[in-house]
Design an enzyme around this catalytic site. Sequence first.
Site, PDB file in Angstrom:
ATOM      1  N   GLY A  18       7.982 -14.838 -11.959  1.00  0.00           N
ATOM      2  CA  GLY A  18       7.181 -13.918 -12.990  1.00  0.00           C
ATOM      3  C   GLY A  18       6.602 -12.855 -12.369  1.00  0.00           C
ATOM      4  O   GLY A  18       5.685 -12.053 -13.011  1.00  0.00           O
ATOM      5  N   SER A  19       6.978 -12.255 -11.218  1.00  0.00           N
ATOM      6  CA  SER A  19       6.388 -11.166 -10.806  1.00  0.00           C
ATOM      7  C   SER A  19       6.784  -9.899 -11.313  1.00  0.00           C
ATOM      8  O   SER A  19       6.297  -8.821 -11.025  1.00  0.00           O
ATOM      9  CB  SER A  19       6.649 -11.149  -9.087  1.00  0.00           C
ATOM     10  OG  SER A  19       7.811 -11.212  -8.788  1.00  0.00           O
ATOM     11  N   GLU A  39      19.521 -11.622 -11.292  1.00  0.00           N
ATOM     12  CA  GLU A  39      19.706 -12.905 -10.847  1.00  0.00           C
ATOM     13  C   GLU A  39      20.590 -13.921 -11.912  1.00  0.00           C
ATOM     14  O   GLU A  39      20.382 -13.799 -12.793  1.00  0.00           O
ATOM     15  CB  GLU A  39      18.006 -13.838 -10.440  1.00  0.00           C
ATOM     16  CG  GLU A  39      18.232 -14.685  -9.755  1.00  0.00           C
ATOM     17  CD  GLU A  39      16.749 -15.525  -9.547  1.00  0.00           C
ATOM     18  OE1 GLU A  39      16.491 -15.661  -8.219  1.00  0.00           O
ATOM     19  OE2 GLU A  39      16.056 -15.237 -10.445  1.00  0.00           O
ATOM     20  N   GLU A  91      18.453  -8.488  -7.569  1.00  0.00           N
ATOM     21  CA  GLU A  91      17.060  -9.501  -7.536  1.00  0.00           C
ATOM     22  C   GLU A  91      17.173 -10.666  -6.734  1.00  0.00           C
ATOM     23  O   GLU A  91      18.398 -11.330  -7.019  1.00  0.00           O
ATOM     24  CB  GLU A  91      17.323 -10.021  -9.181  1.00  0.00           C
ATOM     25  CG  GLU A  91      16.107 -10.681  -9.270  1.00  0.00           C
ATOM     26  CD  GLU A  91      15.900 -11.071 -10.907  1.00  0.00           C
ATOM     27  OE1 GLU A  91      16.782 -10.510 -11.776  1.00  0.00           O
ATOM     28  OE2 GLU A  91      14.980 -11.583 -11.484  1.00  0.00           O
TER      29      GLU A  91
HETATM   30  P1  DGT Z   1      10.639 -12.209 -12.667  1.00  0.00           P
HETATM   31  O1  DGT Z   1      11.505 -11.244 -13.300  1.00  0.00           O
HETATM   32  O2  DGT Z   1       9.953 -11.746 -11.569  1.00  0.00           O
HETATM   33  O3  DGT Z   1       9.861 -12.875 -13.656  1.00  0.00           O
HETATM   34  O4  DGT Z   1      11.832 -13.130 -12.250  1.00  0.00           O
HETATM   35  P2  DGT Z   1      11.983 -14.621 -12.771  1.00  0.00           P
HETATM   36  O5  DGT Z   1      10.728 -15.410 -12.492  1.00  0.00           O
HETATM   37  O6  DGT Z   1      12.639 -14.771 -13.937  1.00  0.00           O
HETATM   38  O7  DGT Z   1      13.011 -15.128 -11.452  1.00  0.00           O
HETATM   39  P3  DGT Z   1      12.765 -16.003 -10.023  1.00  0.00           P
HETATM   40  O8  DGT Z   1      14.186 -15.798  -9.190  1.00  0.00           O
HETATM   41  O9  DGT Z   1      11.420 -15.724  -9.649  1.00  0.00           O
HETATM   42  O10 DGT Z   1      12.747 -17.527 -10.918  1.00  0.00           O
HETATM   43  C1  DGT Z   1      13.904 -17.875 -11.704  1.00  0.00           C
HETATM   44  C2  DGT Z   1      13.638 -19.531 -11.661  1.00  0.00           C
HETATM   45  O11 DGT Z   1      14.608 -19.950 -10.945  1.00  0.00           O
HETATM   46  C3  DGT Z   1      12.339 -19.975 -11.532  1.00  0.00           C
HETATM   47  O12 DGT Z   1      12.225 -21.069 -12.310  1.00  0.00           O
HETATM   48  C4  DGT Z   1      12.379 -20.476  -9.978  1.00  0.00           C
HETATM   49  C5  DGT Z   1      13.940 -20.761  -9.929  1.00  0.00           C
HETATM   50  N1  DGT Z   1      14.447 -20.181  -8.423  1.00  0.00           N
HETATM   51  C6  DGT Z   1      14.867 -19.147  -8.317  1.00  0.00           C
HETATM   52  N2  DGT Z   1      15.442 -19.186  -7.029  1.00  0.00           N
HETATM   53  C7  DGT Z   1      15.282 -20.341  -6.596  1.00  0.00           C
HETATM   54  C8  DGT Z   1      15.842 -21.145  -5.713  1.00  0.00           C
HETATM   55  O13 DGT Z   1      16.416 -20.660  -4.495  1.00  0.00           O
HETATM   56  N3  DGT Z   1      15.415 -22.300  -5.439  1.00  0.00           N
HETATM   57  C9  DGT Z   1      14.587 -22.860  -6.450  1.00  0.00           C
HETATM   58  N4  DGT Z   1      14.383 -24.199  -6.308  1.00  0.00           N
HETATM   59  N5  DGT Z   1      14.318 -22.429  -7.585  1.00  0.00           N
HETATM   60  C10 DGT Z   1      14.511 -20.944  -7.690  1.00  0.00           C
END
Ligand code: DGT
Length: 218
Positions: A18-19, A39, A91
């Site tokens: 969420g950053s 991503e 990303e």
């Molecule tokens: P943003 O644009 O900064 O809001 O990015 P997000 O929140 O869509 O993307 P991210 O990578 O922080 O998180 C996407 C989802 O996937 C979040 O529920 C956490 C999960 N996630 C991402 N990478 C990993 C990983 O390597 N392992 C685990 N367990 N979860 C991950």
Amino acid sequence: MNCANSRPFTVLVEGNIGSGKTTFLEHFRQFEDITLLTEPVEEWRNLKGWNLLDLMYSDPAKWAMTFQAYVSLTMLEMHRRPTSTPVKLMERSIFSAKYCFVEQMKRLGTLHPAQFAVLDEWFKFINTEIPVEADLIVYLKTTPSIVYDRIKKRARSEEQCVPLSYIEELHKLHEDWLINRTHADCPAPVLVLDADLDLSQITEEYKKSEHQILRKAV
Ligand code: DGT
């Protein structure tokens, strides 16, 4: 053409859930000569009909290993994807998967030490045998309570059970990796941006990174 010049200047965009990593990438869509690799969350949500992200959050002890194995594969594919532009913005990375998420799962006990050991061996093998290049890391630094509110607002169904403590621990792991440098390898210099700012102010903050990124695009 000199081969040494054919590799794109590669920027990894990192930060807590969420950053605003996707928003940061979108900011650069207006410029030419940049490849944006968001991503592969949609792939994680639909592998032959299986939502691995949901399985991982619903039953972490059972699915964390499977999820992380697939994250590693999809991330490696993004790192290795050929690009025709001089700049590539990506990303997240195989590094945050390892140093933040896999580490968090090990500490929480959702990854068994034996499962952690297997992922660790994969990571070491990839890191030494398969070129994963990075020239700059943009760290979108946030306050956990702020991103927690954003996560609740965006209401991605799989993330509704994520507690604030999970976000706080993930924040510490990003700080340890990118600011405190507790791991021997940080693959590139780190540019820190204040990603607590709301949408009306964030563009000015994003612009602070343009110089470092765009001068490589000409
Ligand atoms: P943003 O644009 O900064 O809001 O990015 P997000 O929140 O869509 O993307 P991210 O990578 O922080 O998180 C996407 C989802 O996937 C979040 O529920 C956490 C999960 N996630 C991402 N990478 C990993 C990983 O390597 N392992 C685990 N367990 N979860 C991950």
